[in-house]
Each structure stands twice: as C-alpha cells, then as structure tokens.
Design an enzyme around this catalytic site. Structure first.
Site, short mmCIF file in Angstrom:
data_model
loop_
_atom_site.label_atom_id
_atom_site.label_comp_id
_atom_site.label_asym_id
_atom_site.label_seq_id
_atom_site.Cartn_x
_atom_site.Cartn_y
_atom_site.Cartn_z
CB SER A 138 -0.81 -0.10 1.34
OG SER A 138 -1.34 1.48 1.60
CE1 TYR A 148 -3.90 -2.33 5.21
CE2 TYR A 148 -3.07 -0.12 4.78
CZ TYR A 148 -3.52 -1.39 4.46
OH TYR A 148 -3.73 -1.69 3.18
N1 LIG Z 1 -8.76 -0.86 -1.15
C1 LIG Z 1 -7.65 0.14 -1.00
O1 LIG Z 1 -7.89 1.19 -0.89
C2 LIG Z 1 -6.46 -0.42 -0.62
C3 LIG Z 1 -5.24 0.44 -0.80
C4 LIG Z 1 -4.12 -0.31 -0.64
C5 LIG Z 1 -3.73 -1.54 -0.47
N2 LIG Z 1 -4.92 -2.27 -0.22
C6 LIG Z 1 -4.48 -3.72 0.29
O2 LIG Z 1 -4.94 -4.40 -1.01
C7 LIG Z 1 -5.49 -5.65 -0.71
C8 LIG Z 1 -6.75 -6.04 -1.05
O3 LIG Z 1 -7.60 -5.36 -0.52
P1 LIG Z 1 -9.11 -4.85 -1.09
O4 LIG Z 1 -9.21 -3.55 -0.84
O5 LIG Z 1 -9.30 -5.53 -2.25
O6 LIG Z 1 -9.72 -5.56 -0.01
P2 LIG Z 1 -11.42 -6.32 0.12
O7 LIG Z 1 -12.44 -5.59 -0.90
O8 LIG Z 1 -11.89 -6.02 1.45
O9 LIG Z 1 -11.08 -8.00 -0.04
C9 LIG Z 1 -10.33 -8.57 0.76
C10 LIG Z 1 -10.15 -10.11 0.22
O10 LIG Z 1 -9.27 -10.84 0.98
C11 LIG Z 1 -9.91 -11.69 1.57
N3 LIG Z 1 -9.25 -12.15 3.05
C12 LIG Z 1 -9.53 -10.97 4.00
N4 LIG Z 1 -9.06 -11.74 4.95
C13 LIG Z 1 -8.64 -12.92 4.71
C14 LIG Z 1 -8.11 -14.07 5.66
N5 LIG Z 1 -7.81 -13.90 6.84
N6 LIG Z 1 -7.49 -15.23 5.03
C15 LIG Z 1 -7.84 -15.24 3.46
N7 LIG Z 1 -8.55 -14.43 2.92
C16 LIG Z 1 -8.71 -12.96 3.45
C17 LIG Z 1 -11.39 -11.40 1.60
O11 LIG Z 1 -12.18 -12.89 1.40
P3 LIG Z 1 -12.93 -13.55 2.72
O12 LIG Z 1 -13.51 -12.32 3.56
O13 LIG Z 1 -13.81 -14.48 2.42
O14 LIG Z 1 -11.82 -14.16 3.33
C18 LIG Z 1 -11.54 -10.95 0.23
O15 LIG Z 1 -11.41 -11.70 -0.84
C19 LIG Z 1 -5.21 -5.74 0.76
O16 LIG Z 1 -3.68 -6.33 1.09
C20 LIG Z 1 -5.09 -4.36 1.30
O17 LIG Z 1 -4.28 -4.05 2.38
C21 LIG Z 1 -5.99 -1.93 -0.40
#
Ligand SMILES: NC(=O)c1ccc[n+]([C@@H]2O[C@H](COP(=O)([O-])OP(=O)(O)OC[C@H]3O[C@@H](n4cnc5c(N)ncnc54)[C@H](OP(=O)(O)O)[C@@H]3O)[C@@H](O)[C@H]2O)c1
Length: 266
Positions: A138, A148
């Site tokens: 991130s 985080y």
């Molecule tokens: N969205 C942003 O603004 C942003 C910015 C920078 C970085 N990121 C990073 O991008 C990545 C994806 O985030 P996102 O925004 O796409 O989040 P999201 O929409 O909440 O999706 C999260 C995904 O991870 C899975 N997950 C969560 N906890 C888990 C666990 N303990 N074991 C296995 N799977 C798990 C969830 O499925 P289940 O709940 O079914 O397990 C879901 O498929 C993360 O690493 C986040 O830190 C996000």
C-alpha cells in the site's frame, strides 16, 4: 499452461487480479475464507473465460490456513507460476483502540502469510528457473499509519530484499503499492469512505493492469497512478512527524455510525 494462485480473490483488488489473469488464459487457484463466495467467484470465472479454477478455503491469519496453502504451493505435480499475496484488511480503530488480537491477526496475514507463501512458491519457481510473486502492499507503507502502515512497510522491504537475493534465478518479485481503491476494504474496517474526495479514488482494474505491466517490465515496486507517485515522493522528503498527522487524518476516518473497536466477524 500458466497457473496463478491469488489470495483474497472474491472482492476488490484480488477479484481484479483473478479476472485479468483469467482473461490472459491463466488457470487459477483461489484462496480466501468464505467458501460459498469462493465457489461463486470460481463459477463466474470458468463460465466467462473458460479457464480451470480450483478453490482452497483457508483463513490466512491462522496456522492451519497458512499451512494448507503452503502445501498446495509446494505440490510439484501442479506448479504455480504466479503467486499474488493480496488478502488483507484494515483494523477498526487506531493504536490502543483496535484490540491486540486484531493487531496480531493483521501481522499474521500481512507478514507471516506473505513470508511463508512467498517462500513456498519461490522454492519451486527457482528450481524451474521461472515464476513471479506479487505482494500487495500500500502507499501506507511509506507513511506512519499504525500497524497497517508498518505491516505494509515490511511487505515492501521484504519484497525488495527477496527480489535482490533471487536476482538471476528467473524468479521476479513485485510489491504493489496502491492508494485508495474502491473495494470492500473500507466498509469492512468501519471507515467512512465518503469523507475522502472523489479524486483520491483509484479503480481496481486499472491498479491491477499497472501492476502486471510493471511486473513484465521487471520493476520491484509498483505505485500505480501519478497522484500517488507524487504522494510517495512527498512522504519520502517530508519530516515524519508532519506527514504522520496528515496521513492518519486522511487515511483513518472511521464511520460514526459504525464506531471503532473489535472487528465484527468478517
Ligand atoms: N482498498 C484500498 O484502498 C487498498 C489500498 C492499498 C492497499 N490495499 C490492499 O489491497 C489488498 C486487497 O484489499 P481490498 O481493498 O481488495 O480488500 P477487500 O475488498 O476487503 O477484499 C479482501 C479479500 O481478502 C480476503 N481475506 C480477508 N481476510 C482474509 C484471511 N484472513 N484469509 C484469507 N483471505 C482473506 C477476503 O475474502 P474473505 O473475507 O472471504 O476471506 C477478500 O477476498 C489488501 O492487502 C489491502 O491491504 C487496499
């Protein structure tokens, strides 16, 4: 045939990775906790792109979950060519508000799982002389933002170090550092996404396309979008104390209707 394993493929950035890799003809292994949703995601991808999709329900913040995925990655009869360590979450609250159990769960998912799965995949890739790992970090990695930001800083440094140590082996590593992306992340963390200006938001498909381009170019760190490249450059040249205040103010606005505290289940 190329096989890619994506963690967290049922929503947001992971779903965009799964779609774009399937569109390139990759067979997929999908890993997350919600088995029913994983099955639905797999059916949609098979139907739309005609690729083979395997599912593995595992909680990557637990020992059995990490061990099950390590075992799959070490199975030499079904090699994985690209690993995307994407699963992650944000805590519901700042330091001393978020329960310690949630802070530790975050370190396990963002650091221990990433370390162990990268190692499990990279061993076979090195033997075969080819393969790649994308670790989703991130822009928060470059700014003080609680556990985080610290966990994502570890992801970036770990990826840079491992990439250097595996140089020449045929195994490539990339740390992807997105800014704010519209996904389920903020609602799950009880954050008030509406408090952010619309220009701050990135599109998951564009973020993933940029990451795959940077991986193909041999980059080790990918910061998609010029706005966030500038933010990272500023963060590197601004005194930490000044940047810490701005970073926490903008990045961690919680929803008053959904106050900070322990995580609600899923
Ligand atoms: N969205 C942003 O603004 C942003 C910015 C920078 C970085 N990121 C990073 O991008 C990545 C994806 O985030 P996102 O925004 O796409 O989040 P999201 O929409 O909440 O999706 C999260 C995904 O991870 C899975 N997950 C969560 N906890 C888990 C666990 N303990 N074991 C296995 N799977 C798990 C969830 O499925 P289940 O709940 O079914 O397990 C879901 O498929 C993360 O690493 C986040 O830190 C996000």
């Amino acid at each position: 045939m190329t096989t890619s394993l994506v963690t967290g493929p049922t929503a947001g950035i992971g779903a965009a990775f799964a779609r774009q890799l399937a569109a390139k003809g990759h067979a997929l292994v999908l890993v997350s906790r919600d088995e029913e949703r994983l099955g639905r995601t797999a059916d949609e991808l098979r139907e739309r792109y005609g690729v083979a999709v395997e599912v593995l329900a595992a909680d990557l913040a637990t020992e059995p979950g990490i061990a099950a995925v390590e075992e799959r990655l070490r199975d030499a009869s079904r090699p994985v060519d690209l690993l995307v360590n994407n699963a992650g979450f944000g805590n519901r609250g700042t330091f001393l508000v978020a329960p310690m159990a949630d802070e530790l769960r975050m370190l396990r998912l963002h650091c221990e799982a990433v370390l162990r799965l990268t190692a499990a995949a990279a061993e076979g890739m090195r033997e075969r002389g080819r393969g790649a790992v994308v670790n989703v970090a991130s822009v928060a990695a470059f700014m003080p933002r609680g556990t985080y930001g610290a966990s994502k800083a570890w992801v970036v440094r770990f990826t840079e170090g491992a990439a250097q140590e595996l140089r020449g082996s045929g195994v490539r590593l990339l740390a992807l550092c997105p800014g704010f992306v519209r996904t389920e992340f903020h609602a799950r963390a009880g954050m008030n996404a509406d408090a952010l200006p619309s220009w701050a938001w990135l599109d998951a498909d564009k973020v993933v396309a940029a990451a795959l381009r940077d991986l193909a170019r041999g980059r080790t760190v990918s910061v998609p979008d010029p706005r966030y490249k500038l933010a990272v450059a500023l963060a590197r040249h601004t005194p930490t104390r000044m940047f810490a205040a701005a970073s926490t103010r903008t990045g961690r606005r919680y929803d008053p209707k959904n106050p900070p505290g322990p995580r609600t289940p899923r």
